[in-house]
Design a protein around this motif. Structure first.
Motif, PDB file in Angstrom:
ATOM      1  N   GLU A  27      -1.000 -20.629   4.668  1.00  0.00           N
ATOM      2  CA  GLU A  27      -1.877 -19.779   3.860  1.00  0.00           C
ATOM      3  C   GLU A  27      -2.163 -18.455   4.567  1.00  0.00           C
ATOM      4  O   GLU A  27      -2.147 -17.388   3.950  1.00  0.00           O
ATOM      5  CB  GLU A  27      -3.174 -20.532   3.585  1.00  0.00           C
ATOM      6  CG  GLU A  27      -4.110 -19.828   2.627  1.00  0.00           C
ATOM      7  CD  GLU A  27      -5.326 -20.682   2.300  1.00  0.00           C
ATOM      8  OE1 GLU A  27      -6.434 -20.300   2.741  1.00  0.00           O
ATOM      9  OE2 GLU A  27      -5.160 -21.712   1.621  1.00  0.00           O
ATOM     10  N   SER A  30       1.059 -16.213   4.441  1.00  0.00           N
ATOM     11  CA  SER A  30       1.218 -15.581   3.127  1.00  0.00           C
ATOM     12  C   SER A  30       0.232 -14.436   2.930  1.00  0.00           C
ATOM     13  O   SER A  30       0.614 -13.363   2.458  1.00  0.00           O
ATOM     14  CB  SER A  30       1.033 -16.613   2.011  1.00  0.00           C
ATOM     15  OG  SER A  30       2.094 -17.526   1.993  1.00  0.00           O
ATOM     16  N   SER A  34       2.701 -11.206   2.752  1.00  0.00           N
ATOM     17  CA  SER A  34       3.121 -10.950   1.376  1.00  0.00           C
ATOM     18  C   SER A  34       2.667  -9.581   0.879  1.00  0.00           C
ATOM     19  O   SER A  34       1.488  -9.237   0.965  1.00  0.00           O
ATOM     20  CB  SER A  34       2.563 -12.037   0.453  1.00  0.00           C
ATOM     21  OG  SER A  34       3.029 -11.848  -0.870  1.00  0.00           O
ATOM     22  N   ALA A  54       5.961  -9.952  -2.751  1.00  0.00           N
ATOM     23  CA  ALA A  54       5.246 -11.141  -3.201  1.00  0.00           C
ATOM     24  C   ALA A  54       6.169 -12.099  -3.948  1.00  0.00           C
ATOM     25  O   ALA A  54       5.885 -13.289  -4.040  1.00  0.00           O
ATOM     26  CB  ALA A  54       4.071 -10.727  -4.084  1.00  0.00           C
ATOM     27  N   GLY A  56       9.074 -12.983  -2.914  1.00  0.00           N
ATOM     28  CA  GLY A  56       9.945 -13.641  -1.946  1.00  0.00           C
ATOM     29  C   GLY A  56      11.141 -12.806  -1.523  1.00  0.00           C
ATOM     30  O   GLY A  56      11.978 -13.264  -0.753  1.00  0.00           O
ATOM     31  N   ARG A  68      10.145 -17.147   2.549  1.00  0.00           N
ATOM     32  CA  ARG A  68       9.219 -18.110   1.966  1.00  0.00           C
ATOM     33  C   ARG A  68       8.426 -18.760   3.087  1.00  0.00           C
ATOM     34  O   ARG A  68       8.847 -18.750   4.252  1.00  0.00           O
ATOM     35  CB  ARG A  68       9.936 -19.179   1.145  1.00  0.00           C
ATOM     36  CG  ARG A  68      10.741 -20.159   1.973  1.00  0.00           C
ATOM     37  CD  ARG A  68      11.508 -21.133   1.070  1.00  0.00           C
ATOM     38  NE  ARG A  68      12.265 -22.089   1.854  1.00  0.00           N
ATOM     39  CZ  ARG A  68      11.903 -23.349   2.040  1.00  0.00           C
ATOM     40  NH1 ARG A  68      10.790 -23.824   1.500  1.00  0.00           N
ATOM     41  NH2 ARG A  68      12.645 -24.162   2.765  1.00  0.00           N
ATOM     42  N   VAL A  69       7.288 -19.284   2.726  1.00  0.00           N
ATOM     43  CA  VAL A  69       6.487 -20.058   3.665  1.00  0.00           C
ATOM     44  C   VAL A  69       6.812 -21.518   3.408  1.00  0.00           C
ATOM     45  O   VAL A  69       6.805 -21.986   2.259  1.00  0.00           O
ATOM     46  CB  VAL A  69       4.982 -19.780   3.484  1.00  0.00           C
ATOM     47  CG1 VAL A  69       4.144 -20.727   4.311  1.00  0.00           C
ATOM     48  CG2 VAL A  69       4.675 -18.333   3.860  1.00  0.00           C
ATOM     49  N   MET A  74       7.332 -19.429   8.592  1.00  0.00           N
ATOM     50  CA  MET A  74       7.896 -18.428   7.696  1.00  0.00           C
ATOM     51  C   MET A  74       9.405 -18.486   7.849  1.00  0.00           C
ATOM     52  O   MET A  74       9.924 -18.441   8.973  1.00  0.00           O
ATOM     53  CB  MET A  74       7.381 -17.029   8.021  1.00  0.00           C
ATOM     54  CG  MET A  74       7.850 -15.986   7.027  1.00  0.00           C
ATOM     55  SD  MET A  74       6.873 -14.484   7.162  1.00  0.00           S
ATOM     56  CE  MET A  74       7.860 -13.384   6.152  1.00  0.00           C
TER      57      MET A  74
END
Length: 117
Positions: A27, A30, A34, A54, A56, A68-69, A74
């Motif tokens: 979390e 991101s 992002s 955002a 990806g 991506r997480v 990451m």
């Protein structure tokens, strides 16, 4: 009194180092990455500047990829290369990429996409 101050200073330094070494959660990764750009350098490949959309998408000068997480890592994938994942340590606008328990690169988070990638 001096012993108390010294012990307090040692305790504060130890707490600061422990906090500096804390890996970010998915979390937190991101939220920090992002929609922003990271400018930095990796040990293996050198300097980079990348925008992490955002959606990806990764966009850099003359190339693109996906991010991506995954859990608390990451992950990056460029072209046909296999996906590779790093743990992330965050300290304000500074990011450190950690692979196999060792720092593998670092950078500064810059708000938005100032390079218009």
């Amino acid at each position: 009194m001096r012993a108390v101050i010294s012990a307090g200073a040692v305790f504060f330094a130890a707490v600061s180092l422990a906090q500096a070494g804390t890996m970010a959660t998915g979390e937190q990764i991101s939220a920090a990455i992002s929609g922003n750009t990271v400018q930095g350098s990796m040990i293996a490949s050198g300097a980079y500047t990348e925008f992490y959309g955002a959606d990806g998408a990764i966009r850099g000068k003359g190339y693109s990829g996906k991010w991506r997480v995954n859990g608390d890592t990451m992950c990056f994938q460029y072209g046909q290369d296999p996906e590779a994942c790093w743990q992330v340590r965050l300290d304000g606008d500074q990011v450190t990429w950690v692979k196999g328990g060792k720092d593998d690169g670092a950078g500064a988070i810059v708000k938005g996409n100032p390079n218009n990638f």
